[in-house]
Design a protein around this motif. Structure first.
Motif, PDB file in Angstrom:
ATOM      1  N   LEU A   1      65.602 -42.066   9.139  1.00 21.26           N
ATOM      2  CA  LEU A   1      65.564 -40.697   8.608  1.00 21.26           C
ATOM      3  C   LEU A   1      66.548 -39.796   9.359  1.00 21.26           C
ATOM      4  N   ILE A   2      66.616 -39.945  10.683  1.00 20.55           N
ATOM      5  CA  ILE A   2      67.561 -39.149  11.476  1.00 20.55           C
ATOM      6  C   ILE A   2      68.993 -39.496  11.097  1.00 20.55           C
TER       7      ILE A   2
ATOM      8  N   GLN B   1      57.083 -32.808   8.938  1.00 19.82           N
ATOM      9  CA  GLN B   1      58.506 -32.487   9.003  1.00 19.82           C
ATOM     10  C   GLN B   1      58.957 -31.706   7.767  1.00 19.82           C
ATOM     11  N   LEU B   2      58.327 -31.980   6.611  1.00 18.41           N
ATOM     12  CA  LEU B   2      58.657 -31.274   5.370  1.00 18.41           C
ATOM     13  C   LEU B   2      58.040 -29.882   5.302  1.00 18.41           C
TER      14      LEU B   2
ATOM     15  N   THR C   1      61.713 -43.542  11.461  1.00 17.14           N
ATOM     16  CA  THR C   1      62.142 -42.242  11.980  1.00 17.14           C
ATOM     17  C   THR C   1      63.636 -42.264  12.299  1.00 17.14           C
TER      18      THR C   1
ATOM     19  N   LEU D   1      61.871 -34.093  17.046  1.00 10.29           N
ATOM     20  CA  LEU D   1      62.099 -35.369  16.373  1.00 10.29           C
ATOM     21  C   LEU D   1      62.323 -36.493  17.376  1.00 10.29           C
TER      22      LEU D   1
ATOM     23  N   ASN E   1      67.867 -36.805   7.128  1.00  9.42           N
ATOM     24  CA  ASN E   1      66.565 -36.512   6.506  1.00  9.42           C
ATOM     25  C   ASN E   1      66.473 -36.932   5.042  1.00  9.42           C
ATOM     26  N   ASN E   2      67.324 -37.853   4.614  1.00 19.54           N
ATOM     27  CA  ASN E   2      67.219 -38.412   3.267  1.00 19.54           C
ATOM     28  C   ASN E   2      66.279 -39.627   3.321  1.00 19.54           C
TER      29      ASN E   2
ATOM     30  N   TYR F   1      56.271 -37.440   8.621  1.00 22.05           N
ATOM     31  CA  TYR F   1      57.218 -36.998   7.597  1.00 22.05           C
ATOM     32  C   TYR F   1      56.678 -35.784   6.847  1.00 22.05           C
TER      33      TYR F   1
END
Length: 427
Positions: free
Chosen positions: A384-385, A261-262, A381, A49, A389-390, A258
């Motif tokens: 998100l961090i 990442q999922l 990003t 990340l 991660n929401n 993203y």
């Protein structure tokens, strides 16, 4: 003898739209590589990340060369003609893309690898800064009465087509190399981009139809004239570009990272990116045509509002870990993105008379693009961090950017039904 007959829609599309498609193919494949490959190739000692964050920062560096490119090519485009600048920008982009494909990795030359990557990215950004305005103006200034929005959207379509080509190139290479892009395969799309630019150069060099520039010997520096005579328009156009390019690059780069990442595979994520680009190519000319009929401001403001709602729907759909639902989310975002991307070229160009148009619209757009697009992927990003991660924070971030688009659009005059002669004669 030079032919000044108005070019056909198809011919204009190939000069404006397809030339931009080839140029933004080069731009897009860098974004795809930054999301999927460059963290391992150029930042291998960091966690995934954080390495992705640095790869996006290198991607963003190119945006900060775009205002300079817009100013330089805008100046000479207003003085010497649009088409000469279009050939130079395409050549610069092709050369830098080919060289990126030849770069040694961090494992080979250490820290020099990411440094060289950033330098070439700056050249790409400089070229892209001059490309957009010149290509858009070629379509807008050639358009029949009542179709400036549609013909200006050829550039918007070209950006979407470039996105399709870029994502498709990586998807095909990924399938051919069993999704192992890191070792060697990532270089192939960059080499292909260098070759494809030759096609765009041929089209632009062969074209010899151009609306003659008015001879205005009193304006030595068109950009300074635009700042002095149109400061409000410059500021509001910059705001529109900031907001739009922010959500555009969240959609084209952050969304890709993203998805992986999922847990979606790289090839699936590229399929999503292609779906988004196809939706833009279809929707941009439709909304641009609508703006020719009902006005630019109405379409831009409504598009920004619906796009903000679409951001929240996107994360809900992609978070279901269902391939059909995720594709639907990308198509939804792409279709709504076209509501602003379609009318933007004509809307911004129409705020300036001809003798300062290239300089004014390019500088405003590229400054906004640098501030918005240059930070969008990294900021998203980082949000998100910070949020564990929401994605809700990213959706709010995109909505704020779109609110800026709506407010700045409201502040500009409606120009859809004014003739070029009226626009060129206005103070």
């Amino acid at each position: 003898m030079t032919n000044h007959l108005p070019p056909s829609a198809l011919r204009t599309f190939f000069v404006s739209g397809m030339g931009t498609a080839l140029e933004f193919y080069d731009f897009v494949i860098y974004g795809v590589a930054a999301a999927l490959v460059f963290p391992q190739v150029f930042f291998p000692d960091l966690d995934r990340l954080t390495a992705t964050l640095l790869a996006f920062a290198a991607f963003g560096a190119g945006f900060f060369a775009r205002p300079l490119g817009g100013m330089v090519f805008g100046h000479f485009g207003d003085k010497l003609g649009r088409e000469k600048m279009l050939v130079i920008t395409l050549l610069l982009m092709g050369m830098s893309t080919l060289l990126i494909g030849c770069l040694p990795s961090h494992a080979s030359i250490g820290a020099a690898a990411p440094v060289l990557l950033v330098l070439l990215r700056l050249v790409q950004g400089f070229a892209a800064g001059g490309e957009w305005g010149g290509a858009a103006l070629f379509g807008i200034e050639s358009a029949p009465a009542g179709k400036r929005g549609l013909w200006g959207s050829f550039t918007s379509m070209g950006i979407g087509i470039g996105g399709i080509f870029g994502s498709l190139a990586f998807a095909v290479v990924g399938l051919a190399y069993d999704d192992n892009l890191v070792d060697f395969a990532w270089r192939i799309p960059f080499w292909l981009g260098g070759v494809l630019v030759l096609v765009g150069l041929y089209v632009r060099v062969q074209n010899n139809a151009q609306r003659p520039l008015s001879k205005n010997q009193t304006v030595r520096l068109p950009l300074l004239a635009a700042i002095r005579l149109r400061p409000r328009q410059m500021l509001l156009c910059t705001g529109i570009a900031f907001g739009y390019v922010t959500i555009a690059y969240i959609g084209s780069t952050f969304f890709l990272a993203y998805a992986t990442q999922l847990g979606y595979a790289s090839t699936q994520a590229l399929l999503f990116d292609i779906s988004l680009s196809v939706a833009i190519v279809i929707s941009a000319p439709l909304f641009a045509t609508l703006s020719d009929r009902v006005g630019r401001r109405r379409v831009m403001i409504a598009g920004a509002i619906f796009m903000a709602a679409g951001f929240f729907a996107f994360f809900a759909l992609v978070g279901q870990h269902s391939l059909p639902l995720a594709c639907s989310g990308y198509v939804l975002v792409g279709a709504l993105m076209g509501a602003t991307q379609g009318p933007i070229p004509a809307f911004l160009a129409e705020q300036f008379p001809q003798h300062m148009r290239y300089s004014g619209m390019s500088a405003a757009y590229q400054i906004g693009a640098a501030l918005g697009g240059g930070t969008a992927s990294s900021a998203a990003t980082a949000i998100l961090i910070a949020s564990g991660n929401n994605p809700l924070g990213v959706a709010v971030y995109g909505s704020v950017a779109l609110a800026i688009v709506a407010l700045c659009s409201y502040g500009l005059r409606e120009t859809a039904h004014m003739s070029l002669a009226e626009l060129d004669g206005s103070n």
